[in-house]
Design a protein around this motif. Structure first.
Motif, short mmCIF file in Angstrom:
data_model
loop_
_atom_site.label_atom_id
_atom_site.label_comp_id
_atom_site.label_asym_id
_atom_site.label_seq_id
_atom_site.Cartn_x
_atom_site.Cartn_y
_atom_site.Cartn_z
N VAL A 129 0.91 -1.31 -0.15
CA VAL A 129 0.00 0.02 -0.03
C VAL A 129 0.95 1.26 0.06
N PHE A 130 1.63 1.30 0.78
CA PHE A 130 2.95 2.41 1.10
C PHE A 130 3.44 2.67 -0.42
N ASN A 131 3.85 1.63 -1.09
CA ASN A 131 4.59 2.07 -2.70
C ASN A 131 3.75 2.21 -3.46
N VAL A 169 1.89 6.92 -6.91
CA VAL A 169 0.93 7.69 -7.53
C VAL A 169 1.63 9.38 -7.36
N ILE A 170 1.91 9.32 -5.99
CA ILE A 170 1.90 11.10 -5.53
C ILE A 170 3.44 11.11 -6.25
N HIS A 196 3.56 14.75 -8.04
CA HIS A 196 4.53 15.70 -7.72
C HIS A 196 5.55 16.37 -8.69
N GLN A 197 5.39 17.91 -9.02
CA GLN A 197 6.12 18.44 -10.03
C GLN A 197 5.68 18.13 -11.07
#
Length: 347
Positions: free
Chosen positions: A220-222, A227-228, A233-234
């Motif tokens: 879940v963390f990865n 996605v982020i 992000h940028q």
């Protein structure tokens, strides 16, 4: 990119550390020098590998002096090559093709980088964070469950005192890198990417002991960070530069309306057209994607980085910039510019 590349170089250095022989010591020296020229944070993670190489030489019955000379020799040769390459790239050293072949001076990018980052006022332009930011926020943000597993593994090592030389070196790499980077008041999470090889090596023994909940959390963390950081992000920086690249013309033809000009691609006019773009709160935009020709004539894009400036300074810079006539209605494919000098227009 430099942080990711430094992580790859450090992983290769760990692999060479497990090899025996003088040629591997030379290779390790080259890798340590290459990483040091790649990113200023690299030596903070990598110096334990140099120490471990010398310690393993003594334990293996090899000559400490010979191993140290191979390690230093590889590092010095690689460093000299990169200093020359940097000097040629930045134009302080010139190649003539005939004797004496080169002239000028050398550019020591590592020393220049260190000098810049040692000044508090320079770091302040990029943002100042509390010194616990790396250990308590950035490491969990980047590595999540793996960071927790590494802390548990370190606690187990302190209790038992048993670990391999490479395992101890990996743990020392992570601890050293995080601790030394925490001294600097400017703390960005990306600086910690070279901690990944050390985390992976120091925790591999505990992977089979991890509960199933750890693997669920890891997946879940990865997925969330993919996605982020991979898509959000940028994410607009590169598309914006690609869009601006469409405004780069080798030649332009214009029709003037007072102090303004409506221009489109083509023609043979020698006008200098500049589109000035202000970048705020972004990474340094990749200017090479504009693919601008060396000739001055034509339409070009000038990207101005305003990162780190106060809002009042930003407003002042934007207010003093050239402003075009908003009442003009350009045709399809035309851009509006304001004349600043003879044959020079900006927008």
């Amino acid at each position: 990119f430099s942080n990711a590349f430094a992580s790859v170089v450090l992983a290769v250095c760990f692999w060479m550390l497990t090899r025996v022989g003088r040629r591997w010591a030379v290779g390790l020296g080259v890798g340590l020098a290459l990483g040091s020229f790649t990113h200023i944070a690299f030596p903070m993670f990598a110096w334990p590998l140099g120490v471990a190489s010398l310690v393993s030489a003594t334990r293996g019955g090899r000559s400490l002096l010979a191993n140290a000379m191979c390690l230093a020799g590889g590092g010095v040769l690689a460093a000299v090559g990169m200093v020359v390459a940097d000097s040629l790239y930045y134009g302080s050293l010139h190649w003539h093709g005939s004797y004496p072949f080169v002239s000028g001076s050398l550019t020591f990018t590592v020393l220049n980088n260190l000098s810049y980052n040692s000044q508090h006022e320079n770091l302040a332009t990029h943002g100042i964070q509390p010194r616990y930011m790396h250990a308590l926020v950035n490491m969990p943000l980047l590595f999540g469950p793996l960071y927790i597993l590494a802390i548990a593994g370190l606690w187990g090592f302190l209790r038992s005192g048993r670990s391999s030389c490479v395992g101890m070196t990996a743990a020392g790499s992570v601890i050293s890198g995080v601790a030394l980077l925490s001294i600097a008041p400017h703390q960005e999470a990306r600086f910690l990417l070279p901690a990944l090889p050390g985390l992976a090596i120091s925790t591999w023994r505990y992977v089979n002991l991890a509960p199933r909940a750890f693997w669920y959390a890891w997946i879940v963390f990865n997925a969330v960070l993919f996605v982020i950081f991979g898509g959000m992000h940028q994410a607009g920086v590169v598309p914006v530069v690609a869009f601006l690249g469409e405004s780069v013309w080798p030649h332009a033809q214009c029709r003037t309306v007072g102090f303004d000009a409506l221009c489109s691609a083509g023609g043979s006019g020698g006008l200098e057209l500049t589109t000035k773009v202000f970048l705020i709160s972004t990474y340094l935009a990749p200017r090479h994607l504009l693919a601008q020709p060396n000739v001055v004539a034509g339409a070009r894009v000038d990207m101005v980085d305003l990162v780190g400036l106060e809002m009042e300074e930003i407003r002042d810079i934007v207010a003093r910039s050239v402003r075009t006539n908003a009442t003009l209605v350009p045709k399809e494919g035309e851009l509006v510019f304001r004349r600043t000098a003879d044959k020079r227009y900006e927008r």
